[in-house]
Design a protein around this motif. Sequence first.
Motif, PDB file in Angstrom:
ATOM      1  N   SER A   1       0.832  -1.207   0.000  1.00 34.21           N
ATOM      2  CA  SER A   1       0.000   0.000   0.000  1.00 34.21           C
ATOM      3  C   SER A   1       0.856   1.242   0.000  1.00 34.21           C
ATOM      4  O   SER A   1       0.568   2.210  -0.686  1.00 34.21           O
ATOM      5  N   SER A   2       1.925   1.174   0.775  1.00 34.62           N
ATOM      6  CA  SER A   2       2.771   2.344   0.886  1.00 34.62           C
ATOM      7  C   SER A   2       3.349   2.711  -0.464  1.00 34.62           C
ATOM      8  O   SER A   2       3.435   3.884  -0.832  1.00 34.62           O
ATOM      9  N   VAL A   3       3.766   1.704  -1.216  1.00 35.61           N
ATOM     10  CA  VAL A   3       4.352   1.970  -2.523  1.00 35.61           C
ATOM     11  C   VAL A   3       3.284   2.290  -3.562  1.00 35.61           C
ATOM     12  O   VAL A   3       3.389   3.273  -4.306  1.00 35.61           O
ATOM     13  N   SER A   4       2.255   1.444  -3.619  1.00 34.79           N
ATOM     14  CA  SER A   4       1.304   1.534  -4.729  1.00 34.79           C
ATOM     15  C   SER A   4      -0.024   2.176  -4.410  1.00 34.79           C
ATOM     16  O   SER A   4      -0.839   2.374  -5.302  1.00 34.79           O
ATOM     17  N   GLY A   5      -0.272   2.449  -3.154  1.00 35.37           N
ATOM     18  CA  GLY A   5      -1.591   2.948  -2.803  1.00 35.37           C
ATOM     19  C   GLY A   5      -1.771   4.406  -3.200  1.00 35.37           C
ATOM     20  O   GLY A   5      -0.813   5.160  -3.329  1.00 35.37           O
ATOM     21  N   VAL A   6      -3.026   4.802  -3.378  1.00 34.59           N
ATOM     22  CA  VAL A   6      -3.333   6.185  -3.734  1.00 34.59           C
ATOM     23  C   VAL A   6      -3.488   6.996  -2.471  1.00 34.59           C
ATOM     24  O   VAL A   6      -4.203   6.605  -1.561  1.00 34.59           O
ATOM     25  N   SER A   7      -2.814   8.128  -2.414  1.00 31.49           N
ATOM     26  CA  SER A   7      -3.009   9.051  -1.303  1.00 31.49           C
ATOM     27  C   SER A   7      -3.829  10.218  -1.822  1.00 31.49           C
ATOM     28  O   SER A   7      -3.384  10.955  -2.707  1.00 31.49           O
ATOM     29  N   ILE A   8      -5.004  10.384  -1.307  1.00 31.43           N
ATOM     30  CA  ILE A   8      -5.902  11.423  -1.809  1.00 31.43           C
ATOM     31  C   ILE A   8      -5.250  12.800  -1.680  1.00 31.43           C
ATOM     32  O   ILE A   8      -5.340  13.650  -2.576  1.00 31.43           O
ATOM     33  N   ASP A   9      -4.543  12.979  -0.590  1.00 33.23           N
ATOM     34  CA  ASP A   9      -3.901  14.276  -0.372  1.00 33.23           C
ATOM     35  C   ASP A   9      -2.901  14.572  -1.482  1.00 33.23           C
ATOM     36  O   ASP A   9      -2.851  15.674  -2.039  1.00 33.23           O
ATOM     37  N   GLU A  10      -2.120  13.547  -1.811  1.00 35.44           N
ATOM     38  CA  GLU A  10      -1.133  13.701  -2.875  1.00 35.44           C
ATOM     39  C   GLU A  10      -1.805  14.076  -4.177  1.00 35.44           C
ATOM     40  O   GLU A  10      -1.367  14.952  -4.914  1.00 35.44           O
ATOM     41  N   GLU A  11      -2.891  13.371  -4.494  1.00 35.65           N
ATOM     42  CA  GLU A  11      -3.596  13.608  -5.746  1.00 35.65           C
ATOM     43  C   GLU A  11      -4.194  15.010  -5.770  1.00 35.65           C
ATOM     44  O   GLU A  11      -4.218  15.667  -6.828  1.00 35.65           O
ATOM     45  N   MET A  12      -4.654  15.462  -4.625  1.00 33.55           N
ATOM     46  CA  MET A  12      -5.220  16.821  -4.578  1.00 33.55           C
ATOM     47  C   MET A  12      -4.173  17.832  -4.929  1.00 33.55           C
ATOM     48  O   MET A  12      -4.428  18.791  -5.675  1.00 33.55           O
ATOM     49  N   THR A  13      -2.949  17.655  -4.421  1.00 31.82           N
ATOM     50  CA  THR A  13      -1.910  18.625  -4.747  1.00 31.82           C
ATOM     51  C   THR A  13      -1.560  18.557  -6.226  1.00 31.82           C
ATOM     52  O   THR A  13      -1.337  19.576  -6.874  1.00 31.82           O
ATOM     53  N   SER A  14      -1.509  17.333  -6.777  1.00 39.57           N
ATOM     54  CA  SER A  14      -1.264  17.213  -8.228  1.00 39.57           C
ATOM     55  C   SER A  14      -2.315  17.976  -8.999  1.00 39.57           C
ATOM     56  O   SER A  14      -2.019  18.692  -9.952  1.00 39.57           O
ATOM     57  N   LEU A  15      -3.551  17.781  -8.575  1.00 38.09           N
ATOM     58  CA  LEU A  15      -4.675  18.446  -9.249  1.00 38.09           C
ATOM     59  C   LEU A  15      -4.463  19.948  -9.279  1.00 38.09           C
ATOM     60  O   LEU A  15      -4.582  20.604 -10.330  1.00 38.09           O
ATOM     61  N   LEU A  16      -4.101  20.506  -8.141  1.00 34.56           N
ATOM     62  CA  LEU A  16      -3.876  21.953  -8.061  1.00 34.56           C
ATOM     63  C   LEU A  16      -2.769  22.372  -9.018  1.00 34.56           C
ATOM     64  O   LEU A  16      -2.889  23.329  -9.775  1.00 34.56           O
ATOM     65  N   ARG A  17      -1.707  21.599  -8.976  1.00 38.23           N
ATOM     66  CA  ARG A  17      -0.563  21.927  -9.820  1.00 38.23           C
ATOM     67  C   ARG A  17      -0.958  22.017 -11.279  1.00 38.23           C
ATOM     68  O   ARG A  17      -0.702  22.997 -11.977  1.00 38.23           O
ATOM     69  N   PHE A  18      -1.595  20.958 -11.766  1.00 35.91           N
ATOM     70  CA  PHE A  18      -1.909  20.925 -13.195  1.00 35.91           C
ATOM     71  C   PHE A  18      -3.004  21.910 -13.563  1.00 35.91           C
ATOM     72  O   PHE A  18      -3.063  22.405 -14.689  1.00 35.91           O
ATOM     73  N   GLN A  19      -3.868  22.220 -12.600  1.00 34.04           N
ATOM     74  CA  GLN A  19      -4.874  23.243 -12.815  1.00 34.04           C
ATOM     75  C   GLN A  19      -4.203  24.581 -13.121  1.00 34.04           C
ATOM     76  O   GLN A  19      -4.546  25.292 -14.070  1.00 34.04           O
ATOM     77  N   HIS A  20      -3.198  24.875 -12.297  1.00 36.14           N
ATOM     78  CA  HIS A  20      -2.477  26.132 -12.492  1.00 36.14           C
ATOM     79  C   HIS A  20      -1.783  26.161 -13.847  1.00 36.14           C
ATOM     80  O   HIS A  20      -1.786  27.156 -14.557  1.00 36.14           O
TER      81      HIS A  20
END
Lengths: 308, 477
Positions: B430-449
Amino acid sequence: MRITNSMIIDTFLNNLNKNSNIMNKYQAQLSSNRRITRLSDDPIGIMSSLEARSKLQRLEQFSNNNREARSWLDQTEFALSEVNEIIKIATENMIRAENGTLSAGDRNAVASLIEQLRDHVIQIGNTVIGGRYIFGGYNTSETPFKYIDGTLKYNGLDLLKITNDEIDIQKSQVKDILVGFNTSINAALSGVDLMGTGNDNLFNILDETVKALRSENYISGNYLERLDNKQNDILTLLADIGGRIKRLDIMEDTNSRYEVSYLDMKSSIEDIDQAKVITEFKMAEAVYRSTLAVGAKVIQPKLIDFLR
Amino acid sequence: MRSTFYGFEIAKMSLAISQKAIDITGHNIANADTKGYTRQRITLASKDPYMQSRFLDPERGIVGGGVSIQSLDQIRDIYIDKQYRKENNLMEMWNTRSEALSYIEQIFDETQDSGLSDSINTFFKSLHDLTNNPADKGTRISVIQNALKMTELFNHYSSQLKDKQTELDNATKISVMRINDISSNLVNLNEQIKSYELKGEKANDLRDKRNLLLDELSGIIDFTYEESKDGTVNVAINGKNLIEGSVRNILESNNNITWLDDGSNLIIKRGSLKAYLDMRDGDSENNVGIPYIINNLDLLAESIGNEINKVHSLGWTLPDFANGVPSITGVDFFNPQITAETFALSDAILENSNNIAASSENITSAELKGNNLVASMLTGIQNRTDIPKISSIDSFLKGIVTELAIETSHARFMFEGQETLTLSLSNQKSSVSGVSIDEEMTSLLRFQHIYAASARLITAIDEYLDVLINRTGIVGR
């Protein structure tokens, strides 16, 4: 190490499950009042527990047997005392008769008394406990002492003409009762011992005494000597029976002590210490609640809650 | 000289790619809780500048061509996968064994007052009562009742064990069917993945499906696997191929499990299937299974029955003078063919309680009815320590129960240890392959910008082109 949401939730659920299992175990122990709810809870303990159970069941059986033996031997002791009394009364009366100062009428009176005593002896020989004759050896259902055609028969054998082999067979019909792990006691007395055999069997002595007293010319004989010998025999038997009863008492004591120690053994393995288990249960409950509380706090907030 | 519309290309690519990145973030978020999902990550690279010729354009400050997608990968550690499958294999095996043994130990509930040792003790107790009162009808009937309870309990235990054995047999067949199902699915996925990846892309979601199947398979059976260059996975079970590319070998289950193509036996060392087989077939001290326990039960019943019969047939029955029935000898107490399942009283005893032979001699007249010597010998059997094969009834039964308890507690102990190990590996996965919602949220912000900025870029280019096209060279119009 990178931590994801699913990891946090999985860990939380696992720990919750572990705690639930522990609480469940204590709850089962408390509600059933048993420490061992399955064999695998304590395999070594089970071994001792089974041993204790089996011994306790044996001890219960020994206790039952002891009671049975006791009732037979007590009754035998009583019968022997009665016979002893009969001999005493006969002796007293014979002493008067032997004095030679009694008239024919008086002698007849003594004869009638001794006749009664003679018949009473037969009744004693046919004592019954719980529907079984106790002096008949293996014959527990038919009257052992029967007066047939002028002769007394014991289990169908003429006591005056009984052979040594027949006597041995009758004496071998014992009632061995197991009253301890390695102890059995013979709870029966054979009729041939009680009455005696041959010319000096008690019935014959009393019968001959009666006939002598009732005859025209009373001839003094060795009746007193014979009665005296018979009394010695009875007293010896009484001592023997008394000894057996004493052994029963000792066995009962010993078995009680065994019972206590096996009950202890069984209880220490199978029973719970209520106070200890309740305390542990409370602790487990507290751990469970804190798991829930902390878990709730950790799994809820997300970054998205804080973005505008 | 710079091409006029060069900027548009860069901005256009940027828009498209940041949109794609947002899509991937969305895919990750949507599958955050999907079982077996591996998070995907886009790897971007900057594009080299477009140059016609190095000699014709010796300009300084040549700009690159924007961004391009290098690859779309899933983040997965194949080493942890291998470890996880190995430990999962052991865990499922101990779990299955522990469950089966727990069921059996419930059957043998000797801690209550209704178990086998209890019924045997009660039977012998009634023989004691018979010794005290051999001619009494009530006592004789009670001997028969207690004997019946004992034999019926043996029958019951035996049939419950046999039922469980049948259940395990079914479980074995179902496991083999499942293996065949999985291998068929794996072969399909192999083909699909191979053809998809011909394009040079990674078939991430198909691989996830395949990995899930391999995880499930690892619980059932022990296998080795390798991924080949074309993306297909080969699976072998103890030397024989289950799957090779698009070819699979099918398993058949009759009494043994065999391979369909050459009839050879399946070699299996660990896994839940092994646990089912061991419980179903295990017949020795080193391989405790249902047959072993049934054999012991049979032996116990046989010993009790034979020893009682031996003594009983020396004794003489109670006669019925009124109806002309004499005392006879040589009567069996139990039916002589004895297994735990068939343990039963003989017809003679069931017919008439007089046929219990308590006496050591022919009862020719009523005066001999009190002979209890054979009854006394019968009670002695409980204390004997020289009974062939089992030495003593008490110690043998204790041995059966204790062995069962130890096996069960051992299996549970091993399972709990494995569970912890497997859980920790699962966490690592899980640690390696699991999805972290928090991480994805930051990615989302980044690409939005990035998207917003790229859109602004287009507006800027549009404005200067507008100046160039519409407002350059219009003097005097």
